[in-house]
Design an enzyme around this catalytic site. Structure first.
Site, PDB file in Angstrom:
ATOM      1  N   HIS A 195      -4.874   6.276  16.946  1.00  0.00           N
ATOM      2  CA  HIS A 195      -5.037   7.312  15.925  1.00  0.00           C
ATOM      3  C   HIS A 195      -5.902   8.481  16.402  1.00  0.00           C
ATOM      4  CE1 HIS A 195      -3.252   4.198  13.507  1.00  0.00           C
ATOM      5  NE2 HIS A 195      -3.050   5.084  12.555  1.00  0.00           N
ATOM      6  N   SER A 236      -0.777   7.657   9.229  1.00  0.00           N
ATOM      7  CA  SER A 236      -1.685   6.671   9.836  1.00  0.00           C
ATOM      8  C   SER A 236      -1.268   5.277   9.406  1.00  0.00           C
ATOM      9  CB  SER A 236      -3.121   6.910   9.379  1.00  0.00           C
ATOM     10  OG  SER A 236      -3.403   6.208   8.173  1.00  0.00           O
ATOM     11  N   ASP A 237      -1.694   4.269  10.141  1.00  0.00           N
ATOM     12  CA  ASP A 237      -1.527   2.911   9.620  1.00  0.00           C
ATOM     13  C   ASP A 237      -2.650   2.667   8.609  1.00  0.00           C
ATOM     14  OD1 ASP A 237      -0.616   0.390   9.090  1.00  0.00           O
ATOM     15  OD2 ASP A 237      -0.380  -0.210  11.175  1.00  0.00           O
ATOM     16  N   TYR A 238      -2.559   1.527   7.963  1.00  0.00           N
ATOM     17  CA  TYR A 238      -3.378   1.190   6.803  1.00  0.00           C
ATOM     18  C   TYR A 238      -4.869   1.183   7.138  1.00  0.00           C
ATOM     19  CZ  TYR A 238      -3.785  -1.337   2.322  1.00  0.00           C
ATOM     20  OH  TYR A 238      -4.046  -1.725   1.034  1.00  0.00           O
TER      21      TYR A 238
END
Ligand code: NOJ
Length: 761
Positions: A278, A300-302
């Protein structure tokens, strides 16, 4: 490698699956680098509507568009109570993990009360079906039938979009070489070519041809990149991958998703070479935006932006947010950091660009035209769980099954004289596990477990079915084993359903041992000791180490977690109504100690040599070879491969390799000719061999089928020392066969202008 499939052909040859989903897939489909992108939308500089909208937005509203929040949990962050009111003030631009028209409609109503009335996007993990749950993606890959994966994604999109969803976080296109990693269930296995073919198929299935159609979903290629290479198979842990390997092996499926016009991309949780994805400008800027020209949205991922603090690359939330934004993340899923971004000339510029990408996605989805486009209760009731989709799920489950052993030719079953069948094992009645780990909406009560399917279908034929669980699927408890073994002894035939429970697979479910868990091995031993004809069926989510299982059972079938129609598909396979023809998309090792073990690894300066025991790449306590290699899977008939030939002329591209397979047995059966090339000498060490083409056929007894593989110059390029794809003239060893152990057929010399010549070994 360009292989062309036409869906209509696969419908005829296949299991009539497509007939039931025909309204949503009709056109001829091409696979390969020359196929035109289905969708490629980007913000147009002359888009007056979006430019005007951006100009009207406050800083807070812009940051709101970049903030995504959950309706339900799929990770550790808590859900904010004030979600609704924040939607109404324009502080949330998209919601994940919410579905159902009524619930989505309430939120959309709220969004339309906001000052600028910008509609929400509803995102969801539609991984292998929505309510009609299809087999887990690794099973779809095992079908070696990308048209099937495309159709499965099409059905998933049709159902999910009818339930209010417009965006799926799929396909996962992470290459996986470590079966300890729980997330191998979600991908297409260990091979970059397979991964690319399936990535394209799935993106096209989800997105269709026009994102604004109410039955399509924006897809998301995830997780960029190298997520599957986590050390020790530990989800979220560090990956150490050279740039060359990243480009050569891990990136092609993402590039294929780009070619198919994927609308969005999600970076991975882990770090590679000192940089969490990220905040990795090499991945998100240099590769994604510049080299590949990706115009879409990066989500983004969680909670992953906040995790930059735990990675210790940011000392506070503001710095984490800035790092992610400047690296190229457009939407912040669940960290709630982007809404408090410090306002500077740099962040303003990056925010404006990100907002335009998000608004473009909303426009592509048709949401500005009609925010309620996907919110039609009547359509939801007609489409979700439409019985026709079940039939597709049944055919798909059967197509993914892989026959590892049939030493006594027990399959397909001869039921003459069979009066009682014992269905034994902890996975037999476990409908929840049949659904696989990654499904949020599927219901056990909708699911035909292996036991239910066998009971119903065999009892319709007047055969009694008895059942005993024998032992739990995960814990060690041998107390039920003797009763189960007794039942086996009293029956004419035993179907033993073993494997992994769903929650031992998937995200964060990594294993250090990949044999049968708990007391299952003891159960297997006790049952086979009764001497009854026994079919061992595995309901699993990853390659298992089956050395002890293989020796005990002459009939071994991998069913995987096969979805809502698991039991009916199993019946079809056992009795021969569906040909068993799947192939392994990942190597099955002998033991955990061999991992990572993948077919296309490098040769080493000291490859194994006949008769030489020491000072070679090998183990002292185990063979080097896997138990079952990549591409392996038996058919239930006898197949003969003719010697392949090059049918194109020297001095031109493409090079065409053709041959025949013939069903010389007495049953209709499937086979998958697979083309492997091995570059003999080049400036960068080549893999032992590489899959360059495959196609699955159904053949009647006596039928001969021609296969044809087309090799373009681009298919022979590799990543050179300068990190660029390059072609070098030279010799290739060519092998066509039924798995990655296929013996070499001939050598061919290839120059800048195509084939130079062929020599037989
Ligand atoms: C975390 C997973 O890594 C990702 O694949 C998924 O899409 C999100 N959670 C949202 O559920």
């Amino acid at each position: 490698m360009s292989i062309r499939f036409s869906l209509s052909k696969s419908l005829v040859a296949g299991l009539a699956f497509g007939l039931f989903v025909q309204p949503v897939v009709a056109q001829e489909t091409e696979w390969g680098s020359d196929a035109p992108p289905a969708i490629r939308k980007t913000f147009q500089k002359d888009d007056v509507f979006l430019k005007d909208l951006l100009a009207k937005m406050t800083w807070e509203e812009k940051c709101g568009q970049l903030t995504q929040y959950a309706g339900e949990l799929t990770g550790p962050q808590p859900i904010k109570k004030e979600l609704f009111s924040r939607i109404g003030t324009g502080e949330i631009g998209s919601v994940l993990s919410i579905s159902g028209v009524e619930r989505c409609r309430k939120m959309q109503d709220e969004a339309l009360k906001s000052r600028l009335k910008i509609p929400l996007v509803f995102a969801f993990d539609v991984i292998h079906g929505y309510r009609t749950v299809y087999p887990i993606p690794i099973s779809e890959a095992a079908s070696f039938d990308p048209a099937l994966a495309q159709e499965a994604a099409r059905v998933a999109a049709t159902e999910a979009s009818a339930a209010g969803i417009n965006w799926t976080f799929a396909p996962m296109v992470d290459l996986a070489r470590d079966p300890r990693w729980g997330r191998v269930i979600e991908g297409a296995g260990e091979d970059p070519y397979m991964g690319s073919v399936f990535a394209k198929a799935r993106v096209r299935g989800f997105q269709g041809e026009d994102l604004s159609q109410p039955d399509t979903l924006a897809a998301c290629a995830k997780h960029l990149g190298g997520y599957g290479a986590a050390e020790g198979g530990r989800d979220y842990d560090t990956s150490e991958i050279s740039e060359m390997t990243l480009r050569e092996s891990y990136m092609p499926p993402f590039e294929a998703a780009m070619e198919a016009g994927v609308a969005t991309v999600m970076p991975s949780f882990q770090e590679t070479a000192g940089r969490p994805s990220h905040a990795n400008t090499f991945l998100l800027q240099d590769l994604l935006r510049e080299e590949w020209g990706f115009p879409g949205v990066v989500v983004s991922d969680y909670g992953a932006i906040e995790e930059l603090l735990a990675h210790r690359i940011a000392g506070d939330r503001n710095s984490a947010g800035k790092l992610a934004l400047e690296a190229g993340v457009d939407i912040d899923m669940m960290s709630d950091i982007f809404r408090t971004l410090p306002r500077t000339p740099e962040t303003e510029k990056a925010v404006d660009e990100a907002v335009l990408r998000v608004l473009t996605l909303k426009k592509d989805l048709g949401l500005f035209e009609d925010p309620y486009r996907y919110l039609d209760v009547e359509r939801e009731s007609q489409v979700v769980m439409n019985p026709e989709y079940r039939r597709g799920a049944r055919a798909a489950a059967a197509k993914g099954a892989v026959l590892l052993e049939n030493r006594d030719s027990l399959l397909p079953l001869d039921l003459n004289g069979v009066k009682q069948i014992a269905v034994i094992g902890p996975l037999a009645a476990d409908a929840r596990s049949a659904l696989g780990e990654w499904n949020l909406v599927g219901r056990a009560e909708d699911t035909v477990s292996p036991l239910m399917g066998l009971q119903k279908n065999f009892e319709n034929r007047g055969i009694k079915v008895v059942h005993s669980e024998g032992c739990p699927s995960w814990e060690s408890d041998p107390s039920g084993i003797s009763k189960a073994a007794q039942l086996a002894a009293e029956s004419d035939l035993v179907i033993l359903v073993l494997g992994e429970p769903y929650d031992a697979t998937g995200e964060s479910r990594n294993r250090t041992q990949i044999g049968l868990p708990g007391s299952q091995q003891d159960l297997l031993e006790a049952v086979v000791a009764k001497g009854k004809p026994t079919v061992t069926v595995l309901a699993n989510g990853r390659p298992l180490a089956l050395t002890e299982v293989k020796d005990l059972t002459p009939t071994l079938l991998v069913l995987w977690h096969a979805g809502i129609e698991s039991g009916n598909a199993l019946y079809d396979l056992l009795v021969g109504d569906a040909p068993i023809g799947g192939k392994l998309p990942m190597t099955f090792p002998r033991s955990v100690g061999q991992i990572p073990l993948y077919y296309n690894r490098k040769t080493s300066g000291r490859p194994p040599a006949e008769g030489v025991e020491k000072y070679r790449v090998d183990y002292h306590d185990s063979p080097l070879t896997p138990l079952y290699p990549f591409g392996y899977g038996l058919t239930t008939s006898a197949m003969k491969f003719s010697t392949p030939v090059v049918s194109s002329k020297p001095g031109e591209w493409p090079i065409v390799i053709e041959g025949d397979i013939s069903n010389t047995g007495s049953r209709t059966a499937d086979e998958v000719p697979q083309l492997y090339l091995s570059d003999e000498v080049r400036s960068v060490t080549p893999p032992r061999k590489e899959l360059k083409g495959f196609e699955r056929f159904t053949l009647e007894p006596g039928q001969t089928q021609k296969y044809r593989f087309v090799i373009e110059k681009d298919d022979l390029r590799f990543v050179g020392l300068d990190m660029k794809r390059t072609f070098e003239p030279g010799w290739y060893t060519v092998a066509v066969g039924a798995d990655s152990d296929a013996a070499a057929n001939f050598r061919m010399e290839v120059g800048e202008d195509g084939l130079v010549g062929v020599s037989r070994p």
